[in-house]
Every structure is written in structure tokens, then in C-alpha cells.
Design a protein around this motif. Structure first.
Motif, PDB file in Angstrom:
ATOM      1  N   GLU A 208       0.834  -1.206   0.000  1.00 45.25           N
ATOM      2  CA  GLU A 208       0.000   0.000   0.000  1.00 45.25           C
ATOM      3  C   GLU A 208       0.867   1.252   0.000  1.00 45.25           C
ATOM      4  O   GLU A 208       0.497   2.284  -0.566  1.00 45.25           O
ATOM      5  N   ARG A 251      -4.125  -8.877  -5.253  1.00 47.75           N
ATOM      6  CA  ARG A 251      -5.210  -7.997  -4.796  1.00 47.75           C
ATOM      7  C   ARG A 251      -4.664  -6.674  -4.271  1.00 47.75           C
ATOM      8  O   ARG A 251      -5.266  -5.617  -4.484  1.00 47.75           O
ATOM      9  N   TYR A 255      -5.462  -3.014  -5.699  1.00 51.36           N
ATOM     10  CA  TYR A 255      -5.970  -1.973  -4.790  1.00 51.36           C
ATOM     11  C   TYR A 255      -5.107  -0.721  -4.869  1.00 51.36           C
ATOM     12  O   TYR A 255      -5.616   0.402  -4.942  1.00 51.36           O
ATOM     13  N   ARG A 267     -12.375   1.315  -7.130  1.00 48.77           N
ATOM     14  CA  ARG A 267     -11.861   1.408  -5.764  1.00 48.77           C
ATOM     15  C   ARG A 267     -12.632   0.492  -4.821  1.00 48.77           C
ATOM     16  O   ARG A 267     -12.046  -0.221  -4.004  1.00 48.77           O
ATOM     17  N   CYS A 270     -12.003  -3.355  -5.600  1.00 46.69           N
ATOM     18  CA  CYS A 270     -10.703  -3.834  -5.125  1.00 46.69           C
ATOM     19  C   CYS A 270     -10.672  -3.915  -3.600  1.00 46.69           C
ATOM     20  O   CYS A 270     -10.057  -4.826  -3.033  1.00 46.69           O
ATOM     21  N   THR A 271     -11.333  -2.975  -2.933  1.00 45.43           N
ATOM     22  CA  THR A 271     -11.395  -3.018  -1.469  1.00 45.43           C
ATOM     23  C   THR A 271     -12.168  -4.241  -1.001  1.00 45.43           C
ATOM     24  O   THR A 271     -11.753  -4.941  -0.064  1.00 45.43           O
ATOM     25  N   TYR A 290     -10.103  -3.302   6.448  1.00 44.39           N
ATOM     26  CA  TYR A 290     -10.624  -2.966   5.122  1.00 44.39           C
ATOM     27  C   TYR A 290     -12.132  -2.731   5.137  1.00 44.39           C
ATOM     28  O   TYR A 290     -12.659  -2.035   4.258  1.00 44.39           O
TER      29      TYR A 290
END
Length: 709
Positions: A208, A251, A255, A267, A270-271, A290
Motif C-alpha cells: 500500500e 489484490r 488496490y 476502488r 478492489c477493497t 478494510y
């Protein structure tokens, strides 16, 4: 920077003999350990901070070269004096590894970020120091022997940072250490759960934060599987772990790619992919993390209903108990038990449901809170407060106008779409008063390269395999599934209306088609309907505003079946309008005027005379004997329409203004003729008395023959 430059200059004059003599000069082992501890801390602080301006590359590289030489010297000292038996010093070794990680990940050594010319000049003069220290880390780890377990799982995160540095030689040297950590923990505990948990947590934050890519994922997979061939007893466990980590990385990379994208669908999709993944592998802390990210996304787009359903998934994981709540989460710092956190979540969820006008869902939580306040913690003041909230929600259900959202089927066809959309159909829940044209325009703005399909027919294989993007969008109708507590009951329209557009997962789209020659005087005889029913994976609304269609079923309705459905719908509409006007005298009379006049005045809409002309002839009945039952049903519906119209016209006469009295009289004359004709041909029907009760939503006022099968 002056002091650092002086220290660097002094250390640059020190050779291996000087280091050896200086280390041997310490009178006690404790003095040497204190010196090394302080040196490691100072070095780590200096490489993490920008001592010199960013464009002072030469000074930074000179400092790094001097520090690297010192680190390699001190590494040998660690092995000689602080490794064997009771001489092992965990904290000193730990500081060494953290210094090495800080050195390898510092900005001035990330040569990939420099221009080709600058990178070539640095490599020519100083070389790539990362490979040298990477080899030192590998050798130091291998020499730890029985002490390796002391660094698992604490060293997993720092080592992951090192392996994510995009330098092939460094990755080749350090990635195999992960396998050794797995092997070490497995030999002692029979599993490597701690290692696995730590790498999943750290990988999430590192990717991230911008580190890692597809190349790293493939290299990670290749390296660990190659190491796995040397230890067959661990093969199955290692294969599962590699599959887990590579699936997570896919994944996470998806994201990260859409984190700052304006495409709402990307968005959120993917979350949800990530939170579902963490749920499947039973990583509750990451799953909850999440869930809250998805909640924040929904609030950003004012999707209050979806935000409530998302937060409800977190609340369901908690108990109504005083069990300590240990998770460290922002916003819950002052809450210490499951009960406190769950109550806090429920209050937020109720607020979101209220903003989304989903009072039926909010009432479920209110009742649960009331039960807790009354029977578990005996706080009657809170019972009173929550009951007042419930009363407000009940009042809102009966009095506040709630526009019904439309639902749209969206097909994403062509190979140009990402895999989670490609050649799939989704049902989207529209916003209040959102027209299909507006929804489609917004959809196309998210995919500027996409072409809008003008036909609602299923696309051809050429469209499916095209390299482009094609979007098909049309409105679908939700299929009501009455909940058990109101099934076969007479309930107010306001209650039933909620279930017509909520808690639904089946949707229909009817496309008119023609079979046989077209009759220019009566199109009903050749008007067939192709009806497709779409079923989604989950009910809407939910944690997303859309869900993928998992099944489609298409049937064809004959012209008579279409006529029966139309008559049923018209009769229901008449009864509904009458109920509404009986229940609220303030409603404007004009909509009722147009509805009734359009039916009784054949010059306006043609009434059902065209059905009679198309289907009630001897010729049609002879050619279509299979339609006999439906024709009888259609005649029955026509007969039942008369008493419904009579009630509506009587009520219209009571509500109409004087200036519209001639219009009403004209409507009465038309109805009198229509009534005489229908009762003569199809018999008389009579509505049972309603007893002056409240308006009802179900069609209990008349009982036609069985509906179309």
C-alpha cells in the motif's frame, strides 16, 4: 552536517588493523557491547536522516562507503564475541539487523530512482553497496544457528523491506531467508503461523505504501518454490503459503493501482476483494481494517445505506459481553469491552440507516439495543431514549416520501475491461431520482474509451472477443419477495413499498419482439415479450451498490400472457390510487383523473377493446386452443375492472372541483356505457365491503382467476 563530515573523514582513514586494535582495546566485554550498541544507533539515525542536501550525492556516497566498511567489521566482532552460548546478546544482534535494513533502504542508495547518467557514474565510482551488505545479512543470519527463533517474527517485517528493494542481486541474496525462517519455525513448532501472520500484515502496509510489483511477486514465488525442492516434508505447506502470498499481492497491487482513482467502482471492488480475501484466510484484524476503509469510501460518495451494511459486518463479529476489546483501532481508544464497541457501532449504523432512509433496517438494531438496555444492563433512561428513536422511525415510514430507486443492468463487454468486469453483467442500484440517461452518462465518463451499445439484445461473440470496450445499460425491474411476517397479510402500501425495491436479488427485463405478420389495426395480436430474469450473488442494497449477475433465465410470453399481465397491472394501479386517495384527502386529484379517464374513454387509449378484437374471436380460439385458460383469465380481469373503476369514479366525484365537474360527468357517461357492455358480456363482479378501515396494499378487494404461470 559538519560534525558528520568530520566523523566520516576520520573513519575513512581507519583500516582493518585500526578497527581490530581499537576493538581489542576495550577492557571489558560490557564496554565493547555498549560501544557497539551506541554506534549502531548513531549510524541508523544518520542514514535515516538527510544530513546533507539531497543534491550532495558525493558526500552521501562517501559516508555510505565508510559506514559500510565499519558495519562489515562490526559484523565479524558480533560473531566472535556475542554469539556463542551465554555470550549471545539478542538486543545487540537485533540492532545490527535494523541498522542494516535502514542502510539498505535509505533514499540515497536507491539507484533506480536516479537518471541513467547519474546512476552509471555512481556505479563506476562506488559500486552498488546494497549487494555487499545483502551478502553480509545472509551470512550473519546463517551463523545464528539455534538463535534464529529469537528473531521470528520480529525480523520478518524489516527483512521484507529489504527484499522489496528492486535490486536483483539483493533480492537473490535475501529472499531465501524467508524460506529458512519458515523451516526454522516449522521444525520447532510444527507450523509457521507466526511467520505467516507477520508477513501478511507487513506485506499489506508495504505494498500500500508503494513497494513491490508484479516482478517481485513472480520472483518471490520462484525463489521459495525452488528452495522448497530441498525439503519435501514442507512442500505442501510451502506451496499453500506461496499461493496465499501471491494471491494477496495480486489484490494489493490492484488496490494500490486504484487507491487515488476517481472510478468509484474500481476502488470499491478492489477493497471488497481484499476484505473478502482476509475473511477467507481468517485474518480478522485485516478484514476489519478494510471494512472501515470501505465504509470511509461509501461516506465519501454519500452511500449511507451501504456504509451502514459495511459497518454492520464489523458489529456482527462482536459479542454483547464485557469481554475485553484488545484491538487497537482509531475511534475506539476509550472503549474497552465488546459491549461498548458494539453499542458504539450500532449507534453509528443506525445514524447511517437514518440518513439513507432505511428505517426498517435501523429498527432491527434499535430493538436489539432496547433489549440490552432493559434486560442486560438495566438502564431505563437509555430504554426510553431508544424507544423514542424507534417511534420516530415508525412515523417516518408512514409519512415521509421515499423515492424508489431504479435498478440498472450494466454489461461490460470486450477484452479492454479489467478481469473483474470483463464480459460480465452487473445490477446497479441507482440513487434517488437518478434517471438511466444520467447514470449511463456518469458510467461512460468513467470509461472514456468505451462505446455505448444501442441495442439491449445479448451481444455477439465478436463483441465479447473484441479488444475494445462496450457498455450495455438498461433499466430492470426488481422482483418482490414478500418477507414471511407480511406474506398473505393486508398491510399499508408504505410498508410493502419498501420491500418492492429493497432486499431484492432477482430482476427482470422485458423486451418486445414480433412474431408473424403485423396487423396495422391491432398490434397486440403479434406483440410477444422476451423476459430475462437476472439473479445477483447477494441481495441489494448491501455493502456495494452493485453485484454481479450469477444466473440469467429467459422466457417468452405470448400476446395473451402480455395482455393478462397488463390488465393485472392496471387493476392493481386503480386499486392503489383509490386506497391512496381514501387515506389522504390532500392528494391532488389530477393523476387519478388521467388514470380513470384513460381507461373508460376508449377514444383516449383504446381501453381493452383491442384485446377483444385480437383474442376473443372464434378464429383466434380455434387456432390457439392452448390459450383458452388465459383468455378466460383475461375476461375475468376485464370484469373485475368495472367495480374497481366504479369505486374510483365515485371517489373522483367527491374530490373533483367545480370547474372540472363537466369533465367528471363526461367520464361517468363513458363508464356507464362501458359497464353495461362488460357486465353483459363477462358478468357482474362485486367488491366486498372494506369496512372503513385503513388503506390496504394487497389486492384483496377482488379475486381474479389464478395468475399467469
Amino acid at each position: 552536517s559538519h560534525y558528520v563530515a568530520c566523523m566520516t573523514a576520520i573513519l575513512s582513514q581507519v583500516d582493518d588493523t585500526h578497527y581490530r586494535d581499537y576493538i581489542q582495546s576495550f577492557p571489558t566485554r560490557q564496554d565493547l557491547m555498549d560501544y557497539l550498541m551506541e554506534t549502531f544507533i548513531i549510524f541508523k539515525d544518520l542514514v535515516r536522516k538527510d544530513v546533507y542536501p539531497q543534491d550532495w550525492t558525493v558526500m552521501a556516497m562517501v559516508q555510505n562507503r565508510v559506514f559500510l566498511r565499519a558495519i562489515t567489521q562490526f559484523a565479524e566482532t558480533l560473531c566472535q564475541s556475542f554469539l556463542q552460548g551465554i555470550n549471545f546478546e539478542l538486543q545487540l544482534w537485533n540492532n545490527f539487523f535494523h541498522l542494516s535494513v535502514a542502510f539498505l533502504t535509505q533514499r540515497s542508495l536507491q539507484l533506480e530512482t536516479f537518471s541513467p547518467t547519474k546512476r552509471a557514474a555512481i556505479l563506476c565510482r562506488y559500486g552498488d553497496m546494497r549487494g555487499v551488505l545483502g551478502a553480509t545479512i545472509r551470512d550473519m543470519w546463517n551463523r545464528l544457528g539455534q538463535h534464529k527463533m529469537a528473531f521470528i517474527p520480529d525480523l520478518v517485517g524489516p527483512l521484507l523491506e529489504v527484499t522489496l528493494v528492486p535490486e536483483p542481486e539483493l533480492q537473490r541474496l535475501t529472499l531465501p531467508l524467508f524460506y529458512d525462517m519458515m523451516l526454522c519455525e516449522y521444525n520447532i513448532r510444527g507450523n509457521f503461523f507466526k511467520f505467516e501472520d507477520e508477513i501478511i500484515k507487513k506485506l499489506d502496509s508495504e505494498v500500500e505504501g508503494g513497494r513491490g510489483d508484479q516482478q517481485y511477486k513472480l520472483l518471490f514465488q520462484k525463489t521459495l518454490l525452488e528452495c522448497n525442492t530441498q525439503h519435501p516434508f514442507l512442500a505442501g505447506h510451502c506451496q499453500q503459503f506461496v499461493t496465499l502470498v501471491t494471491g494477496l499481492m495480486e489484490r494489493l497491487l490492484d488496490y494500490r493501482a486504484v487507491m487515488y482513482d476517481d472510478n468509484e467502482a474500481y476502488r470499491m471492488r478492489c477493497t471488497v476483494n481484499l476484505l473478502n480475501f482476509y475473511k477467507e484466510i481468517d485474518r480478522q484484524e485485516m478484514y476489519i481494517r478494510y471494512l472501515h476503509k470501505l465504509r470511509d469510501l461509501h461516506l465519501r460518495y454519500e452511500n449511507y445505506t451501504e456504509a451502514a451494511f459495511t459497518l454492520l459486518l464489523h458489529a456482527k463479529l462482536l459479542k454483547w459481553s464485557d469481554e475485553p476489546f484488545s484491538a487497537q483501532m482509531q475511534g475506539f481508544e476509550t472503549l474497552h469491552t465488546h459491549r461498548q464497541v458494539k453499542e458504539s457501532l450500532y449507534n453509528k449504523i443506525i445514524d447511517y440507516f437514518d440518513k439513507g432512509k432505511m428505517w426498517e433496517e435501523a429498527l432491527v438494531l434499535c430493538k436489539e439495543l432496547a433489549q440490552q438496555y432493559e434486560n442486560e444492563i438495566f438502564d431505563y433512561e437509555m430504554v426510553s431514549a431508544i424507544l423514542q428513536v424507534q417511534a420516530k422511525f415508525y412515523q417516518n415510514i408512514m409519512t415521509v416520501l421515499r423515492p424508489s430507486p431504479d435498478y440498472f443492468a450494466v454489461g461490460y463487454y470486450g477484452l479492454g475491461f479489467p478481469s473483474f468486469l470483463r464480459n460480465k453483467v452487473f445490477i446497479h442500484r441507482g440513487r434517488e431520482y437518478e434517471r438511466r440517461e444520467d447514470f449511463e452518462l456518469q458510467l461512460l465518463s468513467q470509461f472514456p474509451s468505451a462505446e455505448r451499445m444501442k441495442s439491449t439484445a445479448p451481444p455477439t461473440e465478436d463483441i465479447h472477443s473484441s479488444p475494445g470496450q462496450y457498455i450495455q445499460c438498461f433499466t430492470v425491474q426488481p422482483v418482490l419477495v414478500e418477507p414471511a411476517h407480511i406474506r398473505n397479510q393486508s398491510v399499508p402500501d408504505q410498508i410493502l413499498d419498501f420491500y418492492k425495491v429493497n432486499k431484492v436479488k432477482c430482476f427482470t427485463y422485458s423486451r418486445p419482439i414480433r412474431k408473424g405478420p403485423k396487423d396495422p389495426d391491432n398490434e397486440f395480436a403479434s406483440m410477444w415479450i422476451e423476459r430475462t430474469t437476472y439473479e445477483t450473488a447477494y441481495k441489494l442494497p448491501d455493502i456495494l451498490r452493485w453485484y454481479e449477475v450469477i444466473s440469467m433465465d429467459t422466457v417468452t410470453l405470448s400476446p395473451v400472457e402480455v395482455a393478462v399481465e397488463t390488465m393485472q397491472s392496471t387493476n392493481e394501479k386503480i386499486a392503489r390510487v383509490v386506497r391512496q386517495h381514501r387515506g389522504d384527502a390532500r392528494l391532488p386529484v389530477s393523476p387519478m383523473s388521467m388514470l380513470l379517464n384513460g381507461i373508460v374513454d376508449a377514444a383516449v387509449m383504446g381501453g381493452f377493446a383491442k384485446y377483444e378484437k385480437a383474442f376473443f374471436t372464434e378464429e383466434y380460439m380455434r387456432d390457439h386452443p392452448e390459450e383458452k385458460g388465459r383468455i378466460l383469465q383475461l375476461q375475468d380481469l376485464i370484469a373485475w375492472q368495472i367495480p374497481l373503476l366504479a369505486e374510483g369514479i365515485e371517489l373522483h366525484g367527491q374530490r373533483v372541483t367545480e370547474d372540472l365537474r363537466p369533465f367528471h360527468q363526461r367520464m361517468e357517461e363513458c363508464f356507464s356505457q362501458l359497464r353495461s357492455k362488460v357486465e353483459k358480456q363477462y358478468g357482474m363482479r362485486q367488491l366486498p365491503g372494506t369496512g372503513g378501515g385503513r388503506p390496504r396494499s394487497m389486492m384483496t378487494l377482488y379475486k381474479p382467476l389464478s395468475p399467469v404461470s
